[in-house]
Design a protein around this motif. Sequence first.
Motif, mmCIF file in Angstrom:
data_model
loop_
_atom_site.group_PDB
_atom_site.id
_atom_site.type_symbol
_atom_site.label_atom_id
_atom_site.label_comp_id
_atom_site.label_asym_id
_atom_site.label_seq_id
_atom_site.Cartn_x
_atom_site.Cartn_y
_atom_site.Cartn_z
ATOM 1 N N THR A 1 0.800 -7.073 -5.790
ATOM 2 C CA THR A 1 0.110 -7.769 -4.711
ATOM 3 C C THR A 1 1.104 -8.122 -3.613
ATOM 4 N N THR B 1 -17.016 -8.083 -8.489
ATOM 5 C CA THR B 1 -15.838 -8.927 -8.630
ATOM 6 C C THR B 1 -16.154 -10.361 -8.199
ATOM 7 N N ASP C 1 -22.299 -5.971 -4.988
ATOM 8 C CA ASP C 1 -21.934 -4.569 -4.741
ATOM 9 C C ASP C 1 -20.801 -4.090 -5.644
ATOM 10 N N CYS C 2 -19.715 -4.893 -5.759
ATOM 11 C CA CYS C 2 -18.555 -4.438 -6.531
ATOM 12 C C CYS C 2 -18.384 -5.192 -7.854
ATOM 13 N N ARG D 1 -15.265 -14.208 -0.075
ATOM 14 C CA ARG D 1 -15.027 -12.768 -0.025
ATOM 15 C C ARG D 1 -14.777 -12.248 -1.433
ATOM 16 N N CYS D 2 -15.102 -10.974 -1.639
ATOM 17 C CA CYS D 2 -14.873 -10.346 -2.935
ATOM 18 C C CYS D 2 -13.556 -9.579 -2.908
ATOM 19 N N GLY D 3 -13.231 -8.946 -4.045
ATOM 20 C CA GLY D 3 -11.927 -8.310 -4.150
ATOM 21 C C GLY D 3 -11.888 -6.829 -3.861
ATOM 22 N N LYS D 4 -13.024 -6.120 -3.974
ATOM 23 C CA LYS D 4 -12.987 -4.664 -3.884
ATOM 24 C C LYS D 4 -13.720 -4.090 -2.679
ATOM 25 N N CYS D 5 -14.720 -4.792 -2.168
ATOM 26 C CA CYS D 5 -15.448 -4.251 -1.021
ATOM 27 C C CYS D 5 -14.551 -4.224 0.219
ATOM 28 N N LYS D 6 -14.776 -3.256 1.068
ATOM 29 C CA LYS D 6 -13.997 -3.141 2.288
ATOM 30 C C LYS D 6 -14.207 -4.377 3.156
ATOM 31 N N LYS E 1 0.828 -1.206 0.000
ATOM 32 C CA LYS E 1 0.000 0.000 0.000
ATOM 33 C C LYS E 1 0.860 1.253 0.000
ATOM 34 N N CYS F 1 -19.888 -10.700 -6.429
ATOM 35 C CA CYS F 1 -20.425 -9.771 -5.429
ATOM 36 C C CYS F 1 -21.408 -8.808 -6.100
#
Length: 539
Positions: A259, A347, A344-345, A365-370, A246, A342
């Motif tokens: 990554t 992905t 929402d996002c 779990r998805c890749g973009k949601c918090k 990050k 997902c």
Amino acid sequence: MGKRTRTRTATDRRSYSVEAEWSKADLALLEDLKKAEALLPDDAPRALLSVRLSVLTDDTTSPVRQELDLRILARERGCRVVGVASDLNVSATKVPPWKRKELGDWLNNRAPEFDELLFWKLDRFVRRLSDLSTMIDWCLKYGKNLVSKNDSIDLTTTAGKIMVTIVGGIAEIEAANTSTRVASLWEYTKTQSEWLVGKPAYGYETAEDENGKVKLVISATAHRALHWSRQVAMRERPASARRMVKVLVRAGLCGAGLTASTHLRRLRNPALLGYRVEEDKDGGIRRSKLVMGAEGKPIRVADGVFTEDEFYSLQEALNGQGKDQPRRNPDGATKFLGVVICADCGTNMTVQKNRNNGKLYQYLRCGKCKAGGHGAPNPEDIYAKLVEDVLRVLGDEPVMTREYRQGAEARKEQQRLEQSISYYMAGLEPEGRFTKTRFTKERAEKTLDDLIKQLEAIDPESVNDRWVAVHNGKSFRSRWEEGGMEAMAADLLRVGVRCKITRTKMKDVRAPHIHMKLMIPKDVRNRLILKEDDFAETF
């Protein structure tokens, strides 16, 4: 005198640019050829032109010249050009015709649209005898012809079939010699301290000294990123790999696609010591290992980004704070990957495993949601509900297989009937041969009526080469019961069926509420039709 270095970024070979290659004379010739083609009869043979080039140099024939030569050949053969499959910057040794972007689409999906496949020279088409043999089998199966501009190739004659095999064998020998030379070069470079070919490991880049000799030099940007990562990894409270990535991306020292796993592989690569390395294919764990020289010592190719003390102390720190990298599962940990997404996002949702107090927990779990959108626990329950919904909606659909039907025989029969009808109609005209007696006239009229009925009975579609869907006697329910979840997942992904997962956090409840919505394309029945793979290994 100090050495002058220059980072090498250019190549002596160049990619082909369509817009830059067509001259005014070429465009004028193309227009004349199209005008001549417009005069051909409607039933003229249809030609597909195959143009291929791996790299454009002064010694190669440009794609423009290949196309114009093939259009001239098509005019000489009385063929109408129905398309140009242009695959540029593609190696014929590595990529067979059916896997090329444009030609592959014609061969796999648009076979009814052409009768002959024209190419400039055999090595422009294939370079492996096995690929040529597969293409000959495919052409014989679908009633197509292979024609070369500069080779004596014509599948309509026995001599042409023999010639295509001989020429193909020579092309394969040339390709094998090239492959041997390349493999020998790579083996030789492994033993040398000079950098000859290949992509440098992260941390280095190629440069030239004042004598034009290629060498490896340390990349300033990568050096800064690597040493900062070592510094934060050696703290009393070390930064995680995710945190490193990050910060590095935000600082512009690394690309946005970096990554945590890739960054850890970079930090663990012994090439950072300045030694030559190769891939270590040990059970699926992605690592690099040192290449030993003749004396059993590592081969140095550059100055080290890290000293040995810095590198090995970093490895101890990474080993102490991280977990062993798991071996990769060839089938993957996530079922219905690419189908479950997902809401929402948008992905893909993948399985993540956590172990707490000796107990294993799994979440989708998805890749973009918090935080992965709170996660979706119990993936197996979601899979079971998805299977239930799919079987309810699509389980009773019949399994249809796409088959190729040629119209050559129907066209011959249609032509025979039309000629016979014309003959009898002419004979029944006043003073015609069938009007001399009442008996011959009645027999001729009856025969004419029978011929007309036979002509009307011919399905207009049957005279054309076409794809037809044939029921194989099974339903998708039975197909998926035999093949299991893997077969269902493959079919759903193939036809574009998606399952959207919506996760709603509930008050005083740890696990979110899961809502599943099955998204099925309107043309799902057409998409479900199975297409035979003519170019599978068993072909």
